[in-house]
Design an enzyme around this catalytic site. Structure first.
Site, short mmCIF file in Angstrom:
data_model
loop_
_atom_site.label_atom_id
_atom_site.label_comp_id
_atom_site.label_asym_id
_atom_site.label_seq_id
_atom_site.Cartn_x
_atom_site.Cartn_y
_atom_site.Cartn_z
CD GLN A 129 23.30 61.58 -7.40
OE1 GLN A 129 23.61 61.70 -6.22
NE2 GLN A 129 23.31 62.59 -8.24
N GLY A 130 23.58 56.66 -8.93
CA GLY A 130 24.82 56.05 -9.45
C GLY A 130 25.50 56.96 -10.44
CE1 TYR A 131 23.03 60.75 -11.72
CE2 TYR A 131 24.06 62.89 -11.70
CZ TYR A 131 22.97 62.10 -11.96
OH TYR A 131 21.83 62.67 -12.46
CB SER A 132 30.70 59.35 -7.73
OG SER A 132 30.11 60.58 -7.44
CB SER A 164 24.10 57.88 -0.30
OG SER A 164 25.22 58.71 -0.28
CD GLU A 247 23.26 65.61 -5.23
OE1 GLU A 247 23.76 65.74 -6.36
OE2 GLU A 247 23.63 64.75 -4.41
CD GLU A 380 37.26 72.80 -3.12
OE1 GLU A 380 36.48 71.83 -3.23
OE2 GLU A 380 37.76 73.13 -2.03
#
Ligand SMILES: Cc1cc2nc3c(=O)[nH]c(=O)nc-3n(C[C@H](O)[C@H](O)[C@H](O)COP(=O)(O)OP(=O)(O)OC[C@H]3O[C@@H](n4cnc5c(N)ncnc54)[C@H](O)[C@@H]3O)c2cc1C
Length: 396
Positions: A129-132, A164, A247, A380
């Protein structure tokens, strides 16, 4: 929801139980780790996922025409429970099965839905998963990886981080900015990126546990064909949210199964460890702590069942998935902390030490569990989602 089983569902449970009895890999030893697979387990888990696929015990709720079982979430719940009781290994393609597949089925073209989901289930193609990004985590919409159109291709430049499985993945769920001139949520597109394309570089990052399960990923003029867009151009925020909901559902519901396996392992550990010549399970305070974890694990199962009711009605997972994710994090981190208390001074010993308890798996999974309240969206952020979208409180 009504959790009583029909005769067909009872029979399905019996079939799964019988299959698990004869098919569990002999070399698999269930431990206290309820975590993402470790490198030395990859091959075993790849084979395990393949045998689940061949037996038809993965992707139960996915449509048959895309490699799934065409069954309901009740059968999925039964399967997961049987896996927990048998202490079965996890699958390897966690992000593919939990997130990429359902998102492609929800948003893909017919061609994409026929092409990708079956290979996700069989573990022939692993997904990440290429998000961050370095400057976009909780505030994901600030992502800066750019995709610029050039004929039939999009040219990608930028960087992802904490990715990951990127080091073993064939494909990535990639979010990139395709229009910088509109409000930030509106200019993002979701790509199905082939990790073997020229210009993709993966660099492992080492974690607190010593493992390198996540990575930095760099894109240097990577040319992606326009057929690899999922959903439509500049609609990536909506498509990407589908992945995030799945997710959180996977983390909250799927991982409660692994939590149950870890809890059973923890109780065994407490039975074997002694304090003043007495098994720790005879200590009243320890008994209370173990009982509380058992209660919380059961509650999580029923919270998951509530989410399933919604899926049974044909709806997509919504913001309530955040409650399951948060409750899982809290319970799992407490479980791992209790393991350290049970081991006492032995918790300082790592794998490789002849005195390490159970080969040092508990200290390792304790350290890994610290990341639970960050990965998949921090606690949070989950609280903000619950406050705003479930409770209707004013915006953060
Ligand atoms: C083990 C692990 C695996 C991961 N795997 C992946 C992966 O495969 N793919 C991927 O794309 N990402 C992955 N991540 C990244 C993860 O999604 C991000 O770390 C997470 O979303 C937080 O982003 P950040 O690290 O940039 O922290 P920041 O967003 O900078 O947050 C820093 C702190 O500020 C708090 N904060 C931020 N905004 C708010 C707010 N509005 N209100 C209250 N508090 C706030 C956060 O809760 C946190 O405590 C992984 C992370 C870990 C730890």
């Amino acid at each position: 929801m009504d959790l009583s089983l029909t005769p067909e569902q009872e029979a399905f449970g019996a079939t799964v139980r019988a299959w698990l009895k004869k098919s569990m890999p002999r070399e698999w030893k269930a431990t206290g780790s309820s975590e993402i697979p470790r490198a030395e387990q990859y091959e075993l888990l790849r084979r395990w996922q393949r045998s689940l696929f061949d037996a038809g015990f993965i992707g139960l709720t996915w449509p048959k025409e895309y490699g799934g079982g065409g069954l309901t979430f009740m059968e999925e719940l039964i399967l997961q429970q049987e896996m927990a009781l048998a202490k079965a290994p996890p699958i390897l393609n966690v992000l593919g099965v939990g997130m990429a597949g359902p998102t492609i089925i929800a948003w893909g073209t017919e061609e994409q839905k026929k092409r990708y989901p079956p290979k996700i289930l069989s573990c022939e193609e692993i997904w990440c998963q290429g998000y961050s990004e370095p400057n976009a985590g909780s505030d994901l919409a600030s992502l800066q990886t750019r995709a610029v159109q050039d004929g039939e291709h999009w040219v990608i430049n930028g960087q992802k981080v904490w990715t990951s499985f990127a080091h073993v993945s064939e494909y990535m769920m990639l979010l990139a900015r395709t229009d910088p001139n509109v409000p930030k949520h509106k200019g993002i597109t979701y790509f199905l990126l082939d990790m073997k394309l020229p210009g993709v570089t993966v660099k492992p990052l080492r974690q607190l546990t010593g493992e390198a399960e996540f990575n930095e990923v760099f894109f240097d003029n990577v040319r992606v064909h326009e057929t690899q867009v999922l959903g439509s151009v500049n609609n990536g925020w909506a498509v990407g949210l589908t992945t995030l909901m799945y997710e959180r559902l996977t983390l909250g519901f799927g991982l409660q199964v692994r939590l149950r396996i870890a809890l059973d392992g923890l109780i065994d550990l407490a039975r074997r460890m002694e304090k003043s010549g007495r098994a720790l399970t005879k200590e009243p305070v320890m008994r209370q702590k173990l009982a509380q974890l058992w209660i919380d694990t059961e509650c999580l199962k029923y919270t998951g069942a509530r989410a399933i009711t919604k899926l049974l009605r044909g709806e997509m997972p919504g913001p309530e998935a955040s409650t399951g994710k948060m409750a899982w994090v809290d319970t799992h981190q407490r479980l791992q902390e209790l393991a350290m208390e049970i081991e006492g001074p032995y918790s300082q010993l790592w794998k490789g030490s002849e005195w390490a308890v159970e080969g040092g798996v508990w200290p390792q999974s304790f350290l890994r569990s610290r990341a639970n309240s960050i990965e998949g969206g921090t606690t949070e952020i989950q609280k903000n989602i619950i406050a705003e979208r479930l409770l209707g409180l004013p915006k953060d």
